[in-house]
Design a protein around this motif. Structure first.
Motif, PDB file in Angstrom:
ATOM      1  N   TYR A 102       0.817  -1.217   0.000  1.00 25.17           N
ATOM      2  CA  TYR A 102       0.000   0.000   0.000  1.00 25.17           C
ATOM      3  C   TYR A 102       0.847   1.262   0.000  1.00 25.17           C
ATOM      4  CZ  TYR A 102      -4.377  -2.475   0.148  1.00 25.17           C
ATOM      5  OH  TYR A 102      -5.443  -3.262  -0.197  1.00 25.17           O
ATOM      6  N   GLY A 105       1.242   1.832  -3.383  1.00 26.56           N
ATOM      7  CA  GLY A 105      -0.034   2.379  -3.839  1.00 26.56           C
ATOM      8  C   GLY A 105      -0.135   3.872  -3.589  1.00 26.56           C
ATOM      9  N   ALA A 135      -3.999  -1.359 -10.970  1.00 28.78           N
ATOM     10  CA  ALA A 135      -5.136  -2.020 -10.332  1.00 28.78           C
ATOM     11  C   ALA A 135      -5.076  -3.517 -10.583  1.00 28.78           C
ATOM     12  CB  ALA A 135      -6.445  -1.443 -10.855  1.00 28.78           C
ATOM     13  N   LEU A 136      -4.450  -3.919 -11.689  1.00 26.81           N
ATOM     14  CA  LEU A 136      -4.344  -5.352 -11.974  1.00 26.81           C
ATOM     15  C   LEU A 136      -3.055  -5.954 -11.410  1.00 26.81           C
ATOM     16  CD1 LEU A 136      -5.578  -5.273 -15.656  1.00 26.81           C
ATOM     17  CD2 LEU A 136      -6.852  -5.916 -13.636  1.00 26.81           C
ATOM     18  N   GLU A 138      -1.594  -5.039  -8.557  1.00 29.41           N
ATOM     19  CA  GLU A 138      -1.615  -5.133  -7.104  1.00 29.41           C
ATOM     20  C   GLU A 138      -2.113  -6.499  -6.609  1.00 29.41           C
ATOM     21  OE1 GLU A 138      -2.092  -1.441  -4.951  1.00 29.41           O
ATOM     22  OE2 GLU A 138      -3.703  -2.406  -3.848  1.00 29.41           O
ATOM     23  N   PRO A 139      -3.241  -7.021  -7.154  1.00 21.61           N
ATOM     24  CA  PRO A 139      -3.650  -8.363  -6.718  1.00 21.61           C
ATOM     25  C   PRO A 139      -2.576  -9.413  -6.995  1.00 21.61           C
ATOM     26  CG  PRO A 139      -5.411  -7.340  -7.963  1.00 21.61           C
ATOM     27  CD  PRO A 139      -4.225  -6.442  -8.081  1.00 21.61           C
ATOM     28  N   LEU A 142       0.087  -9.179  -4.236  1.00 22.23           N
ATOM     29  CA  LEU A 142      -0.360  -9.655  -2.924  1.00 22.23           C
ATOM     30  C   LEU A 142      -0.654 -11.150  -2.946  1.00 22.23           C
ATOM     31  CD1 LEU A 142      -2.429  -6.687  -1.546  1.00 22.23           C
ATOM     32  CD2 LEU A 142      -0.307  -7.612  -0.678  1.00 22.23           C
ATOM     33  N   LEU A 143      -1.201 -11.650  -4.043  1.00 20.86           N
ATOM     34  CA  LEU A 143      -1.474 -13.090  -4.106  1.00 20.86           C
ATOM     35  C   LEU A 143      -0.166 -13.878  -4.112  1.00 20.86           C
ATOM     36  CD1 LEU A 143      -4.486 -13.234  -6.577  1.00 20.86           C
ATOM     37  CD2 LEU A 143      -4.493 -13.754  -4.139  1.00 20.86           C
TER      38      LEU A 143
ATOM     39  N   LEU B 391      -5.255   3.720   1.786  1.00 20.70           N
ATOM     40  CA  LEU B 391      -3.816   4.003   1.759  1.00 20.70           C
ATOM     41  C   LEU B 391      -3.317   4.426   3.138  1.00 20.70           C
ATOM     42  CD1 LEU B 391      -3.710   5.948  -1.600  1.00 20.70           C
ATOM     43  CD2 LEU B 391      -2.995   3.611  -1.173  1.00 20.70           C
ATOM     44  N   PRO B 392      -2.100   3.993   3.524  1.00 18.12           N
ATOM     45  CA  PRO B 392      -1.510   4.488   4.755  1.00 18.12           C
ATOM     46  C   PRO B 392      -1.130   5.953   4.551  1.00 18.12           C
ATOM     47  CG  PRO B 392       0.089   3.149   3.574  1.00 18.12           C
ATOM     48  CD  PRO B 392      -1.189   3.123   2.784  1.00 18.12           C
ATOM     49  N   GLY B 429      -6.917 -11.193  -2.268  1.00 19.43           N
ATOM     50  CA  GLY B 429      -6.990 -10.840  -3.686  1.00 19.43           C
ATOM     51  C   GLY B 429      -8.124  -9.860  -3.931  1.00 19.43           C
ATOM     52  N   ALA B 432      -7.229  -6.448  -2.584  1.00 20.83           N
ATOM     53  CA  ALA B 432      -6.207  -5.798  -3.411  1.00 20.83           C
ATOM     54  C   ALA B 432      -6.842  -5.236  -4.673  1.00 20.83           C
ATOM     55  CB  ALA B 432      -5.105  -6.792  -3.763  1.00 20.83           C
ATOM     56  N   LEU B 433      -7.716  -6.019  -5.300  1.00 24.77           N
ATOM     57  CA  LEU B 433      -8.358  -5.546  -6.527  1.00 24.77           C
ATOM     58  C   LEU B 433      -9.253  -4.346  -6.219  1.00 24.77           C
ATOM     59  CD1 LEU B 433      -8.754  -6.063  -9.533  1.00 24.77           C
ATOM     60  CD2 LEU B 433     -10.646  -7.564  -8.986  1.00 24.77           C
ATOM     61  N   GLY B 436      -7.075  -1.293  -5.573  1.00 23.29           N
ATOM     62  CA  GLY B 436      -6.497  -0.736  -6.795  1.00 23.29           C
ATOM     63  C   GLY B 436      -7.536   0.017  -7.602  1.00 23.29           C
ATOM     64  N   LEU B 437      -8.740  -0.587  -7.727  1.00 25.08           N
ATOM     65  CA  LEU B 437      -9.789   0.062  -8.511  1.00 25.08           C
ATOM     66  C   LEU B 437     -10.289   1.322  -7.807  1.00 25.08           C
ATOM     67  CD1 LEU B 437     -11.773  -3.087  -9.701  1.00 25.08           C
ATOM     68  CD2 LEU B 437     -10.354  -1.604 -11.085  1.00 25.08           C
TER      69      LEU B 437
END
Lengths: 305, 656
Positions: A102, A105, A135-136, A138-139, A142-143, B391-392, B429, B432-433, B436-437
């Motif tokens: 993050y 992020g 956005a794609l 990041e998963p 983390l996964l 977000l932190p 997951g 995270a998605l 991000g979105l």
């Protein structure tokens, strides 16, 4: 002693990170039959930028100035969390990988906002693509780390990477680790704006992603962006090297040296990738990134089998 | 409880007084806002007392209504919700005094304040009620009060339509709750919460009724369709209350229902996780495709309810798999996200209200450059946007962190579960998605509304809003930062509330505090570095030339604000990638001829659930009922005959 090693790693990263782009460009030049710029070119650039004034667009606000500052602060904080092989991060706790992800992020959030702050449609376009791909990505990141948690039973990223020993690679969970490494490589290339997702050397604003977002920055601001980019390269690269260079001798100097050697090798590999494959069409990139998530999930399945 | 009742009396008295004094708009506003703030402050103090001491307070009054007594209590679980309700309504009331002044010309402000206070009081009653009848009455009052607030601008066709959809949705939800409570009280003959029994039907019946009934209020997909209609239609300070706290009463209802069951089956948890992932991802995708600021925010409420449901799911799975660490982390994350979402979502709605107030439009592609014109609104909106994107160092990160950690406990070897990988993939997951979105969506909203150049003339002349509207936003933004930086405290504060659902978990709160301390250390380092770098930059530029110029435009000489990237184009790649779920439609009027005069492009993303589920469903109901129209003859003799026949049939049925 381990704390000392961690601090030494952070120092090395802060000093050596700008050399990585130099290695990449040298390898690319070698492939193209050119001599290429000196290895330390990035340092010269930074030095020069730090001694320049700055030009700001009349449209921009404080968000434009905050972008590079927050970006660099995030990259430096992330550097404190990331381990280098067996050398734990300075800051390590259960769930630190979430903070790491993050923080990247937050860095992106501000870079995108700074780009939109200029009101330029080119930068808007770059910002849109950055938001889209990250956005794609990041998963996938983390996964991949979830799979590593399952393998190492550790909720801290330092613990996850430290558990990747030669024994672990040779065990049945080994292939899973390699899948995670493949997924992280894709994330590494996408997040650092490298081929096949983005081309840092293209000369058309329309085709760039990361570089077009920072078109309007100049002087010290631009130096901070460049430096933050090399640190981000180091942070995500260190994760990858942590899996691919499982040197866990117990002497921290050896481990750290091997890790840094691994970083240089990784930069060389990026140079090879950039020289041998073309950039993907923009519509193909999502598939490439989703593939990284799929690899991570597959790794998790293999670990839990 | 005396104080709680005092607060309710204050709220109702203030509401009625405001109604009586509505001749003067100013007095009505003042009385309404002061009573709302005073009532809120009293509730706030009492709820904090309950949370800190861990002692619940209760009150039992006899009344002549059947099914038990007028039973009320504030336990830690109720207190968490009461704190949020009181805090947000207080700030919204302050904001409302100024917002309503210009936004409700020729409207009776007394009515508006009466329903505002009634809404606040009924929400507080909902979380304090310990009797089914009292609960349902409060629930219905809450729905009706908010209905009248939503339809305040009833001269507009869209508002009337939104109000209608809202009213129908709320009553469909309440119908399920009515059945739920009837079944719960069937065995004991009373609806007092402490004597409800779940023996009357298989437990899945209760679960389904509760998820549909409470889920409609909360806005779970596919029961969310009223949300994107009603929230934009309401005045902004009411949207803030509805989106920030009112939908959370649905979550409260679910949590309270869970306390009635001794053991929770795992599939309940999986259902919540499923609802969470679907609501979260679909909510944020729909938000991305919106062009209206308040509609975008309304869809984000669906997304955040999804995140809350994920936390709830992790908690329930923890309970059913007998891992108290997982349960505590999930439920703490769930409750903390309830608080956090209330803070940043009401902040964002108030910000959207200020934009509306200053420019007269919420249409994203007409706005731009507002940060220069409205620095406080812009800066607080930025804090809210970063917080909602998880977000932190802000509060949204803390609750998502706890939920993720809860989902991953199973993988860390502390408890061995075969289901843990699936949970890790879905929760981590999914989050995270969603994160991000959400970041993509909020960089879009913030960038298009506040950054760049104004896209239309009115926007260029916008001014910052007044003090009464600024301060509530500043306070909310401050709280977002505060929770982010005091993260380790919150599992401890929420521990008594979580204990209402997971009994044995004393040391978990302390254990959760350790990773959160790490988060706070990281956040502090980050903020410290920012301060240092600001200084470094200042030192570097101190003796150098700093110039102003136009934005670099690749040599083009006459850039115009309309050439900026728009909200639609920013979101386009993501909307197209997920076109399967969004089915975006374009209305395009192409440029024609050698010298085209004009061209028009409209992009839409209509709600698929509304189009493919509800519209056919209601069309079918209308069709069926239209077939019964022959019953309505219009002659009074026929109706008397119907009555006689009905009585006759009832007699026979009774005699049988």
């Amino acid at each position: 002693m381990t704390m000392l090693a961690s601090i030494v790693h952070v120092m090395c990263a802060l000093l050596l990170a700008p050399a990585l782009p130099g290695v990449i460009t040298r390898v690319k030049a070698w492939f193209a039959g050119r001599r290429g710029p000196p290895l330390l070119q990035a340092y010269y650039d930074l030095w020069k930028l730090l001694h320049k004034g700055a030009v700001y667009s009349k449209t921009t606000t404080w968000v434009f100035v905050a972008g590079p500052i927050v970006g660099l602060a995030c990259a430096m904080t992330a550097l404190l969390i990331v381990p280098m092989g067996g050398t734990a991060g300075v800051l390590s706790f259960s769930g630190d990988f979430l903070l790491l992800a993050y923080l990247l992020g937050l860095m992106r959030f501000f870079t995108i906002l700074a780009a939109l702050d200029t009101g330029s449609s080119f930068e808007g376009m770059g910002a849109s693509r950055e938001a889209f791909y990250s956005a794609l990505a990041e998963p996938a990141l983390l996964l991949g780390l979830v799979a590593m948690t399952a393998q190492s039973h550790s909720l801290s990223i330092s613990g996850m990477v430290a558990a990747v020993t030669p024994v672990a690679i040779a065990s049945p969970a080994g292939p899973a680790l390699l899948l995670v490494a493949a997924a992280l490589l894709i994330v590494f290339l996408a997040e650092n704006a490298r081929i096949p997702v983005d081309d840092p050397n293209t000369h058309l604003e329309l085709t760039m992603i990361h570089e077009v977002m920072v078109l309007d920055h100049s002087g010290p601001d631009f130096a901070m962006i460049q430096y933050a980019a090399t640190l981000k390269l180091w942070v995500l690269g260190a994760l990858l090297v942590g899996i691919l260079v499982p040197v866990r001798s117990g002497w921290w100097g050896v481990d750290l040296g091997a890790g840094i050697g691994g970083m240089v090798a990784l930069a060389a590999v990026v140079g090879v990738i950039e020289s041998t494959i073309a950039r993907l069409r923009l519509v193909r990139v999502p598939q490439f990134l989703v593939a990284a998530s799929v690899l991570s999930i597959l790794a998790l399945v293999l670990v839990m089998r | 409880m005396v104080w709680f009742l005092t607060a309710l009396a204050l709220l109702l008295l203030g509401g009625v007084l405001s109604l009586v004094l509505s001749r003067s708009r100013k007095t009505a506003s003042l009385v309404g806002a002061i009573s709302a703030s005073a009532g809120g402050a009293v509730v706030l103090l009492q709820s904090f007392d309950v949370l800190i001491s861990g002692q619940s307070q209760s009150l039992r009054l006899a009344w002549s209504v059947p099914f038990g007594s007028a039973n009320m209590a504030v336990d830690p679980l109720s207190a968490v919700f009461a704190v949020v309700i009181a805090l947000v309504t207080m700030l919204a009331a302050v904001y409302g005094t100024e917002y309503l002044r210009t936004h409700a010309d020729k409207k009776n402000l007394g009515v508006s304040w009466f329903f505002f206070n009634l809404l606040t009081a009924s929400m507080l009653m909902v979380v304090a009620a310990r009797n089914g009848v009292l609960f349902l009455i409060s629930w219905e009052l809450m729905s009706l009060a908010s209905f009248f607030l939503v339809t305040q601008e009833d001269e507009k066709e869209t508002v009337r339509r939104a109000g209608w959809i809202y009213l129908v949705a709320m009553h469909v939800g309440t119908a399920f709750l009515l059945v739920l409570f009837l079944l719960l009280g069937k065995d004991s003959g009373t609806l007092d919460f402490d004597r409800l029994s779940t023996a009357a039907a298989p437990s899945w019946v209760f679960f389904v009724l509760a998820v549909v009934g409470f889920g409609t209020k909360a806005g779970f997909i596919p029961m969310h369709v009223w949300l994107p209609e009603a929230h934009p239609a309401a005045p902004s300070h009411v949207s803030a209350v509805m989106s920030g706290v009112m939908i959370k009463t649905g979550i409260y209802g679910l949590l309270r229902m869970l306390t009635l069951f001794g053991s929770l089956p795992a599939w309940w948890g999986w259902t919540f996780v499923g609802i969470g992932v679907v609501s979260g991802v679909m909510g944020v995708l729909y938000a991305l495709a919106q062009h209206d600021l308040k509609r975008l925010l309304a869809y984000h409420s669906v997304e955040n309810i999804g995140i809350i449901a994920l936390g709830l799911g992790v908690g329930v799975l923890g309970i059913s798999y007998k891992s108290s660490a997982m349960a505590a982390l999930g439920l703490t994350g769930c409750l903390l996200h309830v608080i956090n979402h209330a803070l940043f979502k009401s902040l964002l709605f108030l910000g959207a209200g200020s934009v509306l107030h200053a420019t007269g439009t919420g249409e994203l592609d007409r706005l731009g450059g507002l940060l220069k014109r409205m620095p406080i609104t812009g800066a607080t909106f930025l804090v809210g946007s970063a917080a909602i994107s998880g977000l932190p160092p802000l509060n949204g990160f803390v609750s998502e962190f706890l939920i993720c950690l809860g989902a991953m406990i199973g993988l860390s070897g502390q408890v061995s579960l075969t289901a843990s990988p699936l949970m890790g993939v879905l929760v981590v997951g999914g989050l995270a998605l969603i994160g991000g979105l959400a970041a993509a969506c909020f960089t879009k909203a913030l960038g298009v509304v506040f950054l760049g150049e104004p896209r239309s003339g009115d926007v260029a002349e916008a001014h910052e809003v007044g003090r009464a509207m600024r301060w509530p936003m500043i306070v909310l933004a401050g709280l977002c930062v505060l929770i982010g930086l005091t993260a380790p405290l919150w599992p401890v504060v929420l521990q008594p509330a979580v204990a209402a659902i997971v009994p044995q978990q004393s040391s978990i709160a302390a254990e959760a505090a350790r990773p959160l301390t790490g988060v706070v250390v990281g956040s502090c380092i980050l903020l410290g570095l920012v301060v240092v770098l600001v200084q470094v930059r200042r030192q570097l530029l101190v003796r150098r030339r700093v110039e102003q110029a136009v934005t670099w435009d690749c040599g083009y000489t006459a850039p115009a604000p309309r050439m900026q990237y728009t909200a639609s184009s920013f979101a386009r790649p993501l909307v197209l990638l997920f076109r399967l779920f969004l089915q975006p439609r374009d209305d395009i009027d192409r440029p024609q001829g050698l010298f085209p005069k004009h061209a028009v492009l409209h992009t839409h993303a209509p709600d698929l659930f509304r189009r493919y589920v509800y519209e056919p469903l209601f069309a079918a109901i209308v069709w069926t009922t239209s077939k019964l129209r022959w019953l309505q003859e219009g002659r009074i003799q026929i109706y008397v005959l119907y009555i006689a026949l009905t009585i006759f049939v009832l007699f026979i049925w009774k005699l049988r």
